[in-house]
Write a protein that holds these residues in place. Structure first.
Motif: not given
Length: 181
Positions: A60-69, A172-181, A18-24
């Motif tokens: 910043e985005e939260k991914l929810i990973v579900r698994e059954v073992a 899983v909390g993910c933070r992604v920063r995309v930049t260019e020079e 699942d996804y939960q998204i927060e953006a800036k």
């Protein structure tokens, strides 16, 4: 069980994300910076050009990973989960047009009690997600931070109504920063 000493193992893996998204989004431009003012009679202004990175996206985005073992057939029922640990390895990111693809592998180690004593289960699952980043394109820089912020485990019955399955949910909390020079 087959012949004496032979163990037949059956493992079932089920994954749901699942996804939960927060953006800036922030835009920076090259600019001249005043670094010094010298002289009393005639002022001299010293300027220096600085190379700055333009932030295309910072999310910043939260991914929810579900698994059954499922533990192997013939194993005793799981009575209680005593300890567990979850970590991420093999993190990667790849910039696509207006998106960033993130990938990783979650490793979950579980120590649990059975009627025959303490048992150990090591389980891993791969996950991936796409994070929108308007303006992102190949050749830009990407910074990625990932951490597991929450882990929940629950013992469940298998198809024989025996307590041999562990349902896992990791945030899983993910933070992604995309930049260019």
């Amino acid at each position: 069980m087959g012949e004496q000493g032979e163990v037949i193992e059956k493992v079932i893996f089920i994954s749901i994300i699942d996804y939960q998204i927060e953006a800036k989004i922030t835009k920076y431009q090259d600019t001249s910076v005043v670094t010094d003012v010298v002289g009393e009679d005639s002022l001299v202004l010293r300027q220096k050009k600085e190379t700055m990175r333009r932030i295309i996206g910072d999310k910043e985005e939260k991914l929810i990973v579900r698994e059954v073992a499922e533990v192997r057939d013939g194993s005793p029922n799981i009575e209680e989960i005593l300890w567990y640990d979850a970590s991420i390895r093999h993190r990667s990111s790849h910039i696509l047009e207006d998106r960033v693809q993130v990938k990783g592998e979650i490793v979950v180690s579980v120590l649990y009690q059975t009627e025959n004593g303490v048992q150990f289960l090591d389980h891993s699952t791969e996950f991936a997600g796409l994070i929108d980043a308007a303006g992102a394109r190949e050749g830009m820089n990407v910074g990625l931070q990932m951490e597991i912020t929450k882990t929940m485990l629950q013992v469940m019955p298998d198809s024989d109504s025996e307590l041999r399955r562990i349902q896992m949910e990791m945030v899983v909390g993910c933070r992604v920063r995309v930049t260019e020079e």
